[in-house]
Write an enzyme that holds these catalytic residues in place. Structure first.
Site, PDB file in Angstrom:
ATOM      1  N   TRP A 181      47.583  16.619   4.641  1.00  0.00           N
ATOM      2  CA  TRP A 181      48.985  16.908   4.336  1.00  0.00           C
ATOM      3  C   TRP A 181      49.344  18.369   4.571  1.00  0.00           C
ATOM      4  CZ3 TRP A 181      45.534  14.666   0.907  1.00  0.00           C
ATOM      5  CH2 TRP A 181      44.836  15.551   0.090  1.00  0.00           C
ATOM      6  N   GLU A 218      51.576  16.143  -3.293  1.00  0.00           N
ATOM      7  CA  GLU A 218      51.545  16.745  -4.627  1.00  0.00           C
ATOM      8  C   GLU A 218      51.673  15.684  -5.727  1.00  0.00           C
ATOM      9  OE1 GLU A 218      50.706  19.605  -5.560  1.00  0.00           O
ATOM     10  OE2 GLU A 218      50.610  20.580  -3.600  1.00  0.00           O
ATOM     11  N   GLN A 276      46.401  14.867 -11.306  1.00  0.00           N
ATOM     12  CA  GLN A 276      45.272  14.318 -12.056  1.00  0.00           C
ATOM     13  C   GLN A 276      44.394  13.402 -11.206  1.00  0.00           C
ATOM     14  OE1 GLN A 276      45.972  13.180 -16.068  1.00  0.00           O
ATOM     15  NE2 GLN A 276      47.570  14.680 -16.385  1.00  0.00           N
ATOM     16  N   TYR A 303      55.385  21.965 -12.329  1.00  0.00           N
ATOM     17  CA  TYR A 303      54.359  22.277 -11.336  1.00  0.00           C
ATOM     18  C   TYR A 303      54.741  21.765  -9.959  1.00  0.00           C
ATOM     19  CZ  TYR A 303      50.548  21.584  -8.207  1.00  0.00           C
ATOM     20  OH  TYR A 303      49.815  21.561  -7.053  1.00  0.00           O
ATOM     21  N   ASP A 362      48.422  24.728 -10.876  1.00  0.00           N
ATOM     22  CA  ASP A 362      47.685  23.484 -11.078  1.00  0.00           C
ATOM     23  C   ASP A 362      46.385  23.801 -11.818  1.00  0.00           C
ATOM     24  OD1 ASP A 362      45.976  24.620  -9.217  1.00  0.00           O
ATOM     25  OD2 ASP A 362      45.943  22.888  -7.875  1.00  0.00           O
ATOM     26  N   CYS A 375      31.056  34.023  -7.894  1.00  0.00           N
ATOM     27  CA  CYS A 375      31.846  35.256  -7.999  1.00  0.00           C
ATOM     28  C   CYS A 375      31.574  36.227  -6.857  1.00  0.00           C
ATOM     29  CB  CYS A 375      31.586  35.935  -9.335  1.00  0.00           C
ATOM     30  SG  CYS A 375      32.056  34.934 -10.774  1.00  0.00           S
TER      31      CYS A 375
END
Length: 360
Positions: free
Chosen positions: A28, A45, A50, A128, A146, A205
């Site tokens: 998409w 979206e 979820q 959102y 999100d 990180c």
């Protein structure tokens, strides 16, 4: 809390440079140099709410092949949309998806509004989703938040208040970093960073473009964030599903009410799903949601069908019977067993079907 980053523009530029090198190739997502299609952005979206990228990708492909435009989706039969959605869960999203497509197609001339405020007036579009569409499809500088971005922002600013109570704080902090330049790419960059680098456990990180600005990393608490409020206990709900077969071998189905769980979907008729012990079959038959001839003998099938919803686990006993004289007057839809896949049956009901077929 003030931003720990004195040069937000430098941070956003660094994030965009990382994205240009590491962006995910998603079905998409517009490729570099392409203009995003608002329909595809919106559809993805809504599907991703979820639900994981891996789960959504094949559904998105099938939807866009079958309904390539918002006008095509708006003209589709709701049952066809619900059937195509089966397996993604949260079926209210599918009903709102269809309603939203109709509003855009028939009231907005097939064009999605390009501001958060206007997008939020469409069915099924919350804060959102409106921010994501505005940023990704229309390059509006919206603060998108999100689950992945919540994790990134909570760590960068070392926000220790637990979710969901800290959402508005995180949204405000995210807004301090959102750039005017390429805000859609920036939002997708944070999504990708949260998916591949700033992951829930053992974040990588050393590979993060913001590692030197991350307050949680400096404090050594990055793996503890975001904190989440303790979940309430989820009591098991139980019920009885009625597997009624007519003399022609067809199974009785009914449509669930439009409002509520699995609204508008087809089901094997069942009692209400309530916390506590399963209802006694004799009592359930008296109040059965299927009007069957009194002489019909119900028998419980061995075993239990189990299914986990987000808010509770469910256990269903399946009672089976063969309909006697007068079955044609029973309210519902008689579905041939070999055509059950043609009906918009949610995952839990497909489990009931498989259980019944294996035990009868």
């Amino acid at each position: 809390m003030d931003s720990p980053i004195s040069e937000a523009s430098a941070l956003s530029s660094r994030m965009l440079a990382w994205y240009d090198r590491h962006r995910r190739d998603l079905p998409w997502r517009a490729r570099p140099g392409e203009v995003a299609d608002p329909y595809r952005v919106w559809l993805s979206e809504v599907m991703l709410q979820q639900t994981t990228v891996q789960a959504v990708a094949p559904y998105f492909q099938r939807f866009t092949e079958r309904w390539p435009t918002v006008q095509a989706l708006a003209s589709a039969d709701l049952d066809a949309v619900l059937h195509a959605w089966a397996g993604l869960g949260y079926y209210a999203r599918a009903r709102n998806l269809h309603r939203c497509a109709q509003v855009v197609a028939f009231e907005h001339g097939g064009r999605f509004p390009d501001t958060e405020e206007a997008l939020r007036r469409l069915p099924g579009i919350g804060a959102y989703t409106a921010a994501a569409i505005a940023a990704i499809a229309f390059d509006r500088p919206a603060a998108v938040l999100d689950g992945n971005i919540e994790r990134v922002i909570s760590r960068v600013f070392a926000v220790e208040d637990p979710l969901p109570g800290s959402k508005e704080t995180l949204r405000r902090l995210a807004g301090t970093l959102t750039p005017d330049l390429r805000p859609g790419d920036y939002a997708q960059a944070l999504m990708d960073l949260g998916s591949s680098i700033c992951v829930p456990r053992r974040p990588r990180c050393i590979l993060c473009p913001w590692s030197d600005a991350c307050r949680a990393r400096a404090l050594g608490i990055q793996e503890d964030l975001p904190r989440k409020a303790a979940k309430a206990e989820r009591p098991v709900r139980r019920g009885i599903a009625f597997w009624l077969v007519n003399p022609e071998g067809a199974v009785l189905l009914r449509r669930r009410p439009e409002e509520g769980m699995l609204g508008g979907m087809m089901e094997v008729p069942s009692t209400p799903w309530l916390a506590g012990p399963a209802p006694e079959l004799a009592d359930a038959i008296v109040a059965a949601p299927v009007a069957v001839p009194p002489a019909t003998a119900w028998r419980p099938l061995p075993g239990v069908v189990r299914h986990a919803f987000t808010h509770f686990p469910l256990e269903l006993v399946v009672a089976a019977a063969v309909a006697g004289e007068g079955w044609r007057a029973v309210e519902g839809v008689w579905a041939p067993v070999d055509r059950l896949a043609d009906f918009a049956l949610p995952t839990v009901m497909m489990k009931v079907v498989r259980h019944a077929l294996s035990k009868t």
